[in-house]
Structures are given as C-alpha cells and as structure tokens.
Design an enzyme around this catalytic site. Sequence first.
Site, PDB file in Angstrom:
ATOM      1  CG  ASP A 153      29.569  51.884 -14.367  1.00 45.30           C
ATOM      2  OD1 ASP A 153      29.746  51.025 -13.699  1.00 45.30           O
ATOM      3  OD2 ASP A 153      28.298  51.885 -14.653  1.00 45.30           O
TER       4      ASP A 153
ATOM      5  CG  ASP B 286      31.695  51.476 -19.415  1.00 47.38           C
ATOM      6  OD1 ASP B 286      31.562  52.405 -20.311  1.00 47.38           O
ATOM      7  OD2 ASP B 286      30.458  51.043 -18.960  1.00 47.38           O
TER       8      ASP B 286
ATOM      9  CG  HIS C 218      30.512  47.288 -15.880  1.00 47.16           C
ATOM     10  ND1 HIS C 218      29.539  47.864 -15.410  1.00 47.16           N
ATOM     11  CD2 HIS C 218      30.770  47.910 -16.640  1.00 47.16           C
ATOM     12  CE1 HIS C 218      29.256  49.213 -16.291  1.00 47.16           C
ATOM     13  NE2 HIS C 218      30.310  49.166 -17.224  1.00 47.16           N
TER      14      HIS C 218
ATOM     15  CG  ASP D 108      32.217  45.924 -10.809  1.00 41.70           C
ATOM     16  OD1 ASP D 108      31.383  45.610 -12.048  1.00 41.70           O
ATOM     17  OD2 ASP D 108      31.969  46.941 -10.550  1.00 41.70           O
TER      18      ASP D 108
ATOM     19  CB  CYS E  91      28.176  49.631  -9.533  1.00 39.88           C
ATOM     20  SG  CYS E  91      28.402  48.031 -10.478  1.00 39.88           S
TER      21      CYS E  91
HETATM   22  O1  DAV Z   1      25.992  41.027 -14.200  1.00 39.73           O
HETATM   23  O2  DAV Z   1      27.802  41.188 -14.177  1.00 39.73           O
HETATM   24  C1  DAV Z   1      27.923  43.744 -13.212  1.00 39.73           C
HETATM   25  C2  DAV Z   1      27.611  45.128 -12.789  1.00 39.73           C
HETATM   26  C3  DAV Z   1      27.073  46.121 -13.869  1.00 39.73           C
HETATM   27  N1  DAV Z   1      27.629  47.409 -13.554  1.00 39.73           N
HETATM   28  C4  DAV Z   1      26.789  41.812 -14.094  1.00 39.73           C
HETATM   29  C5  DAV Z   1      26.698  43.000 -13.720  1.00 39.73           C
END
Ligand code: DAV
Length: 359
Positions: free
Chosen positions: A115, A193, A242, A244, A344
Amino acid sequence: MNTPDTPVCPVSSFNEWDPLEEVIVGIVDGATVPPSHIALKATLPEDQHDFFRKHAGQPFPAERIAAAKRELDGLVHLLEAEGVKVRRPVPVDQLKPFGAPGWTSTGLYAAMPRDVLLVVGDDLIECPMAWRSRYHETTSYRPLLKEYFRGGARWSAGPKPELRDELYDYDWTEAHDGGPFRSVITEFEPTFDAADFMRCGRDIFAQRSNVTNDFGIEWLRRHLGPEYRIHVFEFDDPHPMHIDATLVPLAPGKLLINPERVTKVPELFKGWDVFRAPTPSIPAEHTLYMTSKWLNMNILMLDEERVVVERQDEPMIAAFKKWGFKPLLCDFRNFNSFGGSFHCATLDVRRRGGLKSYF
Ligand code: DAV
C-alpha cells in the site's frame, strides 16, 4: 542474465511476474485500529462499522495478531524455500499520537508494504497516503529504504500531504447502486496508495479510489515520465481501495479479473487470455477488516508459473491449475482478517528482467 561481477541495483522490478529475487513481507506487530474518520469509514463494508467505532484507537485483538503473525512467518519460510530473499520492516509503537496542523491520529500497522511503497524499476516511491493514520507508515521501512538507496536505488516520495479537512468529503454517503463513483477524497492535493497501481512493464494500470485521486495519478504520471503509460480504469466497485483484488496481470498475455467488478474488459487487453476469478470461498463468518472477500485474487507471482495461493482456497487452487499455473499453498486466512492477502502483504523489491512493452 547478470554475471557475478555486474553491479546489480538492489531495487529493480517492472511487472508482477518476472522471477522474484527479493521481497519485503509485512508485519502485524502492534496493529492498531485507527481513530474514526470519514476516509476510513468510506472504505468499510457496512458490517464492519460497529467494530471500528468501538475499537477506535485500540490495538486489534491480541489473538488475531498472534495468528496472523504465525501465517506471515509461514509465508516467509515458503518464499525462502523457493529461493527468494525476504526482508521485514521494523515494528513501531502504533499507539503513539502524531499529527500535523489541524489534526492528530494514531497509527495502523506495517502489514501491507504494497500500500505504502511503489517500486517502478529502480525507483522506490513513498506514497502520499490519504489516511491520517497512515501518515508515518513508511517509518517501519526507513532502515530498508536507506540501505537500498546506499546500494544504488533511487528513493522518491510524493509531495508530503497536509491531510487537512479540505481533502475529505465529510458529506460522503454510499453511492446509489449504478450511480457514478463518488470518492470520499477531494482533489485538494495529490494522494495515492501504491496498491491502486498495477505494473505491466511500460504500461501501468490505475484506478481512482477512496484513497487515490486524479491529482495523485497525475503526479505519478509526471514523476515517471514518458517511458511509462498510466491507464486509468473505472470498475464496478462501490468501495474502491486498491486495484489488486480487481484487475491482476499474471504473466504476459494473461489477465485475472474480478467478474463482479470488471464487467467490460478494457480494450487494451484484446488478444489476452482473460481468467475470471471464482467466487470467493472464504466463509461468511470469517472476520475481515477493511476489505471485501475478493482477497482470493490478491496473489503473489514468483515467476510466470508459480503463484502463492491460500491453502484452503480450493476453487482458486483448481482454477490456477486448470489455467496452467503452479500454485504454492500457504495458510493466510488469519492474516486476511487484517485486510489483505499475499499481494498486499509483500513488496517485490527485485525481480530479474528489464523494462518491456507487453502491448
Ligand atoms: O476488496 O478490493 C483489496 C485489497 C485491500 N488492500 C478489495 C480489497
């Protein structure tokens, strides 16, 4: 291939799949629930609001931290057994208050290097993050950043954000179904991020989200210069934060998509194999903070074949085998509770291979 006497930059990674040589794996030590704030609330699924309100500014439950920590150690062992050098951030006291003019906060964690730091080639970029609780998150990585810089990497940082009230839309409410995405952050200053970007050689895919604004994307575009093309996509995601668990390039010509969010595959991927992730198998009662269930997509490629997948995620394991990949299994459900999975929790600092165009 480098010969032993070729000087090698300790930081070099251009995509998500070249053979992985060195990686940072996050830590959960001292993980703390951030103070209540609109920017956090906007990213939380409805059923998590209560927990975050009640535990604001307090450590996450100790037994959850311990269970996640064991799984992180398991990931470290797996990566080392595959020949990858693993580095870890240093723990800091997340309960110590900090701030800037107009606000104070406590911290979150150093669990998700993905992140907070973006590697593009030999450039290690500290991201200007939109959450006040994450303002000092790079502190845990500073010893590594200094070491990599001394070894020849470039070390950059986005413009230090002020995170004043003007950055946030305090009137933010859930977008109506089918309505256009409305971010909880404004265009007051650049924020992003790293996890809102996916690297694919000269092409980088991005999304606007509840932490990444156009201003931030434009800063990165200009920072990276004409060697790179940033493509901004919009997905069908009411809580974008995010990219990913939405759009994941696995190898040249191979793309993994979230079938709920990617209703139309961007034109750019014409001719690519597009794999639709199976419906997440994580049980409804499993606690997940700050994320949806689509963490099954949040995988780490060790090269174009080997992919780290959650041990209990049978549909995903079967799918990867069917698509011709080699899944490596790792327990990670307890770590998942903290809001991310293998992508992540890691930052690929060095992969073999150079800058190419895949389109
Ligand atoms: O539900 O898209 C992605 C990862 C969060 N760091 C989501 C979470």
